[in-house]
Design a protein around this motif. Sequence first.
Motif, PDB file in Angstrom:
ATOM      1  N   GLU A 211       0.818  -1.214   0.000  1.00  0.00           N
ATOM      2  CA  GLU A 211       0.000   0.000   0.000  1.00  0.00           C
ATOM      3  C   GLU A 211       0.852   1.264   0.000  1.00  0.00           C
ATOM      4  O   GLU A 211       0.409   2.324  -0.445  1.00  0.00           O
ATOM      5  CB  GLU A 211      -0.921  -0.012   1.221  1.00  0.00           C
ATOM      6  CG  GLU A 211      -1.916   1.135   1.256  1.00  0.00           C
ATOM      7  CD  GLU A 211      -2.807   1.071   2.479  1.00  0.00           C
ATOM      8  OE1 GLU A 211      -3.708   1.911   2.596  1.00  0.00           O
ATOM      9  OE2 GLU A 211      -2.579   0.172   3.319  1.00  0.00           O
ATOM     10  N   LYS A 212       2.075   1.156   0.491  1.00  0.00           N
ATOM     11  CA  LYS A 212       2.956   2.324   0.570  1.00  0.00           C
ATOM     12  C   LYS A 212       3.658   2.611  -0.758  1.00  0.00           C
ATOM     13  O   LYS A 212       4.399   3.585  -0.866  1.00  0.00           O
ATOM     14  CB  LYS A 212       3.991   2.106   1.685  1.00  0.00           C
ATOM     15  CG  LYS A 212       3.348   1.944   3.062  1.00  0.00           C
ATOM     16  CD  LYS A 212       4.393   1.800   4.150  1.00  0.00           C
ATOM     17  CE  LYS A 212       3.739   1.586   5.511  1.00  0.00           C
ATOM     18  NZ  LYS A 212       2.868   2.713   5.903  1.00  0.00           N
ATOM     19  N   ILE A 213       3.445   1.761  -1.756  1.00  0.00           N
ATOM     20  CA  ILE A 213       3.976   2.002  -3.098  1.00  0.00           C
ATOM     21  C   ILE A 213       2.908   2.754  -3.883  1.00  0.00           C
ATOM     22  O   ILE A 213       1.847   2.193  -4.178  1.00  0.00           O
ATOM     23  CB  ILE A 213       4.339   0.679  -3.810  1.00  0.00           C
ATOM     24  CG1 ILE A 213       5.370  -0.097  -2.990  1.00  0.00           C
ATOM     25  CG2 ILE A 213       4.871   0.963  -5.211  1.00  0.00           C
ATOM     26  CD1 ILE A 213       5.722  -1.459  -3.593  1.00  0.00           C
ATOM     27  N   PRO A 214       3.113   4.028  -4.236  1.00  0.00           N
ATOM     28  CA  PRO A 214       2.056   4.833  -4.875  1.00  0.00           C
ATOM     29  C   PRO A 214       1.496   4.196  -6.140  1.00  0.00           C
ATOM     30  O   PRO A 214       0.281   4.230  -6.371  1.00  0.00           O
ATOM     31  CB  PRO A 214       2.756   6.164  -5.179  1.00  0.00           C
ATOM     32  CG  PRO A 214       3.889   6.224  -4.200  1.00  0.00           C
ATOM     33  CD  PRO A 214       4.339   4.814  -4.001  1.00  0.00           C
ATOM     34  N   GLU A 215       2.371   3.624  -6.962  1.00  0.00           N
ATOM     35  CA  GLU A 215       1.911   3.024  -8.217  1.00  0.00           C
ATOM     36  C   GLU A 215       0.975   1.841  -7.952  1.00  0.00           C
ATOM     37  O   GLU A 215       0.030   1.613  -8.703  1.00  0.00           O
ATOM     38  CB  GLU A 215       3.106   2.563  -9.050  1.00  0.00           C
ATOM     39  CG  GLU A 215       3.943   3.700  -9.632  1.00  0.00           C
ATOM     40  CD  GLU A 215       4.935   4.266  -8.611  1.00  0.00           C
ATOM     41  OE1 GLU A 215       5.648   5.227  -8.951  1.00  0.00           O
ATOM     42  OE2 GLU A 215       4.991   3.740  -7.469  1.00  0.00           O
ATOM     43  N   TYR A 216       1.243   1.101  -6.884  1.00  0.00           N
ATOM     44  CA  TYR A 216       0.364  -0.022  -6.562  1.00  0.00           C
ATOM     45  C   TYR A 216      -0.978   0.476  -6.029  1.00  0.00           C
ATOM     46  O   TYR A 216      -2.035  -0.044  -6.403  1.00  0.00           O
ATOM     47  CB  TYR A 216       1.020  -0.939  -5.523  1.00  0.00           C
ATOM     48  CG  TYR A 216       0.173  -2.147  -5.175  1.00  0.00           C
ATOM     49  CD1 TYR A 216       0.194  -3.281  -5.977  1.00  0.00           C
ATOM     50  CD2 TYR A 216      -0.667  -2.142  -4.061  1.00  0.00           C
ATOM     51  CE1 TYR A 216      -0.596  -4.384  -5.682  1.00  0.00           C
ATOM     52  CE2 TYR A 216      -1.463  -3.230  -3.758  1.00  0.00           C
ATOM     53  CZ  TYR A 216      -1.418  -4.354  -4.567  1.00  0.00           C
ATOM     54  OH  TYR A 216      -2.220  -5.436  -4.274  1.00  0.00           O
ATOM     55  N   ALA A 217      -0.930   1.473  -5.163  1.00  0.00           N
ATOM     56  CA  ALA A 217      -2.165   2.017  -4.588  1.00  0.00           C
ATOM     57  C   ALA A 217      -3.092   2.566  -5.662  1.00  0.00           C
ATOM     58  O   ALA A 217      -4.307   2.615  -5.475  1.00  0.00           O
ATOM     59  CB  ALA A 217      -1.829   3.098  -3.562  1.00  0.00           C
ATOM     60  N   ALA A 218      -2.510   2.976  -6.811  1.00  0.00           N
ATOM     61  CA  ALA A 218      -3.320   3.576  -7.878  1.00  0.00           C
ATOM     62  C   ALA A 218      -3.832   2.566  -8.893  1.00  0.00           C
ATOM     63  O   ALA A 218      -4.587   2.931  -9.799  1.00  0.00           O
ATOM     64  CB  ALA A 218      -2.488   4.639  -8.602  1.00  0.00           C
ATOM     65  N   LEU A 219      -3.469   1.298  -8.782  1.00  0.00           N
ATOM     66  CA  LEU A 219      -3.911   0.304  -9.753  1.00  0.00           C
ATOM     67  C   LEU A 219      -5.421   0.113  -9.684  1.00  0.00           C
ATOM     68  O   LEU A 219      -6.004   0.038  -8.602  1.00  0.00           O
ATOM     69  CB  LEU A 219      -3.223  -1.041  -9.493  1.00  0.00           C
ATOM     70  CG  LEU A 219      -1.729  -1.126  -9.783  1.00  0.00           C
ATOM     71  CD1 LEU A 219      -1.208  -2.513  -9.441  1.00  0.00           C
ATOM     72  CD2 LEU A 219      -1.414  -0.787 -11.238  1.00  0.00           C
TER      73      LEU A 219
END
Length: 481
Positions: A211-219
């Motif tokens: 969750e702390k990876i912005p690109e993952y949170a935006a998927l």
Amino acid sequence: MNEAFLALTAIGTGLVCYAARNLFHGDECPEHVPTPGIEVRTLADVSRHWHKALSGDVVKLCDMAVLWREREAENGAPPLPRPSFKHAEIDRFFSDMVEKRRTVKGPRRVIIVRLLKMLDEEGDCPSVVRRNEKDAENKYPEETFSLLATIPLYRHTLSVAAKCAARVRQEVMLPNILIISLAHDIGKIPSYHDRLYSTGDHPLISLIVLEKIPEYAALTDRAELDRIIREHHTLKPKDQLTDLLKHCDQEARKEELGVLIGEVIDRDKASAHVGGVPPIKPVPLATGKKPAEKAAKAREEEREHPLGEIEPGEFPDNVKLKLPDWFDADALLAALKQRINRLDDGARGPRWVAVSTNHGVVYAHPDGLWAAVKDVCGKDPAILAADADEGARRNLLYTLVWELSKARNAIATDLVAAKYYTTQATVVPGSGKGFNALLVPFRVEAFGETDSSLDEKKPSRLRQMVREIRPKQLEVETCVI
């Protein structure tokens, strides 16, 4: 009459010509207006993207769309620099699975690189943890756990990811496969689980890290990926990707145990050859407090009877597996026979795992049969890995029970339904308060004994603990597991 016929002929010919004109000159119709929200691309435009992306390679139709999707965001952006890794294995993995794959790009490539960097920097830690009582790896015996602890997390993770990628039939799915396989155990990294283990087991911590990876949170499909990672240890996966991840994780563990056990055997042989030096055993890791042992003791204290309660919830159908090479019906029955009418010390006093009755049946708890299996399996990696995988253990027991039935007529099959390997029974102690248990019903003849000969070996304490066992099958004509 002839004039009427000629007039009708002329009209018919005109209609045919009009229809033919519309059929063969459809390009003169007004231009089609695309439906709002539907992506429209001309073949000429798409073919340019394909040609540039493929550079002469063959492409499957199912993978074509990914070659232009998200392309607009990449136009004009400089190519991402190649990351560097200190572990040669991780560098090779990046080269083969990321750098050379045309579908691994954009935000998902960024996520994959971030995960590989985490493993590169902190993945030398053990690949097993059991600081939280919910972790499946609590079920490993100490010796097995210690062996697997010698496998670094990054190496285990790469093995699982490579196995998952090898099973991908559609290249377009590779980025998501790499994300879930590289992230499924990332929560085991000490710097994360030291801070977060009070929150939950390692799958949950892995999601917190992601969750702390912005690109993952935006998927857009993040919820689906979250669920796969969270449920990769569940008994009954709900979809193919979760089942794939679980299966590859199990296969990696079997291979690791196979190599490690082989090394221990070779080391023991070398030690004996040198001069009778005692076999070298893996040194248990210093894990501080052992919540798993405390939890097991707490559960033991809560039990109202020696076998525990029937597990709640739905279980998947058992699957018959290939019979192991080590299987020997007589050896397995002999190992189980040693446990019949025997009491072992437990946290709350004596416990039994197999008991005889006066109606020609010996009832064995699955744990007792599993202990007998481990006695005769010769440290089979599949058996050791199944200690932490309830589904695999059930399938193995199911396979062995029905093979014993065929090979030695050892099972009272009238008490067991075709898709199961236990029968639900009521165990009545001396106090008269019965409890339900799932037990494997063996014919007493399979052990070369009679009811009376086995009864003579029954301790008086066991007679008080088990006065009678009544199979539910005879009462309600159903069997559960």
